[in-house]
Each structure stands twice: as structure tokens, then as C-alpha cells.
Scaffold this active site. Structure first.
Site, short mmCIF file in Angstrom:
data_model
loop_
_atom_site.label_atom_id
_atom_site.label_comp_id
_atom_site.label_asym_id
_atom_site.label_seq_id
_atom_site.Cartn_x
_atom_site.Cartn_y
_atom_site.Cartn_z
N CYS A 33 73.86 27.27 43.92
CA CYS A 33 73.27 26.49 42.84
C CYS A 33 72.49 25.29 43.37
CB CYS A 33 74.34 26.02 41.86
SG CYS A 33 75.59 24.95 42.60
N ASP A 35 73.72 22.47 44.35
CA ASP A 35 74.33 21.18 44.03
C ASP A 35 74.98 20.57 45.26
OD1 ASP A 35 73.45 21.66 41.55
OD2 ASP A 35 75.40 22.08 40.65
N CYS A 59 75.10 19.61 38.60
CA CYS A 59 75.25 19.85 37.17
C CYS A 59 76.21 18.84 36.54
CB CYS A 59 75.79 21.28 36.96
SG CYS A 59 77.51 21.44 37.43
N CYS A 103 82.47 24.14 40.42
CA CYS A 103 82.00 22.74 40.51
C CYS A 103 83.17 21.84 40.92
CB CYS A 103 81.43 22.28 39.18
SG CYS A 103 80.33 23.48 38.39
FE1 FES Z 1 77.01 24.49 40.92
FE2 FES Z 1 78.03 22.98 39.02
S1 FES Z 1 76.59 24.58 38.78
S2 FES Z 1 78.29 22.74 41.14
#
Ligand code: FES
Length: 146
Positions: A33, A35, A59, A103
Site C-alpha cells: 500500500c 504506507d 491511511c 495497518c
Molecule cells: Fe496499508 Fe493502512 S492501508 S497501512
């Protein structure tokens, strides 16, 4: 979809920022993702976490879990901080949707990475602490950005 606690920590994240000359700093990311989460620890001579800050590029659930994780480790000993798992963070937030569980793993691993850095700098071994991974994706089923 999100609990009130998750929304509260997303809208009013605690301990955002950075610490100058931290005792330990850890950065982890999820390549799927994209992040990224970074946690700074200020640990006193008795091994107590007297301050903690975070920066998260990610996110809403990543922001909420890092905020809650910092609240949970503040004032704790290094050993107690190790017990702040992603499950503990999720419980403190009254739960996360299944696709957002990964996450919370970022939050756990960012704390571990910062503790690892602290241990290396201090020349100590923290029992039960494993070398952090750079890319956190274990246990995830799907990674959706907000
Ligand atoms: Fe990847 Fe939240 S969508 S850490």
C-alpha cells in the site's frame, strides 16, 4: 465501519511529531500500500519510555493505530512496550475492519524497530525482541489505501 475510538485517534492523533536525538527511531513500511510509519522513543536511564512521537504517511487506520500505540507505550518500560502487540492496539481501539488489520501490524513493527535501534545504540539486548523487517505485510489479506 470504524469505531468511535478509531475516528477519534484519526481526527485527533496523539503524539504526532518527532524527537530530536531520540534514544531510538524505527521506520517501517508496507510495500503493497506504500504506507510508512516512523516512531521516535525517548528512553530514560531506567529503561522507561518518557516520550514517544510518530509520523505516519498512510491511511486513516495507520494514523489511528500509531496514535494509540504511542499512547500505550508512553510511561512503560521497554519490556512492557514489547507487549503492545497489534492485537493490543486493535483492542484499545475497539477493533478494526479485517482489511485494516495489517495497518496495526505497522504500528507494532514500528515500535519494535525503534526499540531495536535503541538497543543497538545502548549496546544492550532486549529479551524477546526480534530484528525488525523492512517491509511489513505478513498476515495481510488486502491493502487498501483510504
Ligand atoms: Fe496499508 Fe493502512 S492501508 S497501512
Amino acid at each position: 465501519m470504524y469505531t468511535e475510538k478509531v475516528l477519534d485517534h484519526f481526527n485527533n492523533p496523539r503524539n504526532v511529531g518527532e524527537i530530536e536525538n531520540p534514544s531510538g527511531v524505527g521506520t517501517v513500511g508496507n510495500a503493497t500500500c506504500g504506507d510508512i510509519m516512523r516512531i521516535y522513543l525517548d528512553i530514560d536511564e531506567n529503561g522507561i519510555i518518557r516520550d514517544v512521537k510518530f509520523k505516519t504517511f498512510g491511511c486513516g487506520a495507520a494514523v489511528a493505530t500509531s496514535s494509540m500505540a504511542t499512547e500505550l507505550v508512553k510511561g512503560k518500560t521497554v519490556q512492557e512496550a514489547l507487549e503492545v502487540t497489534n492485537v493490543a492496539v486493535m483492542e484499545a481501539l475497539d477493533g478494526l475492519p479485517a482489511v485494516k488489520v495489517h495497518c496495526s501490524l505497522l504500528a507494532e513493527e514500528a515500535i519494535h524497530a525503534a526499540l531495536w535501534d535503541y538497543a543497538e545504540k545502548a549496546g544492550i539486548v532486549i529479551e524477546g525482541l526480534e530484528k525488525p523487517k523492512g517491509d511489513i505485510h505478513e498476515g495481510e489479506t488486502e491493502c487498501e489505501s483510504e
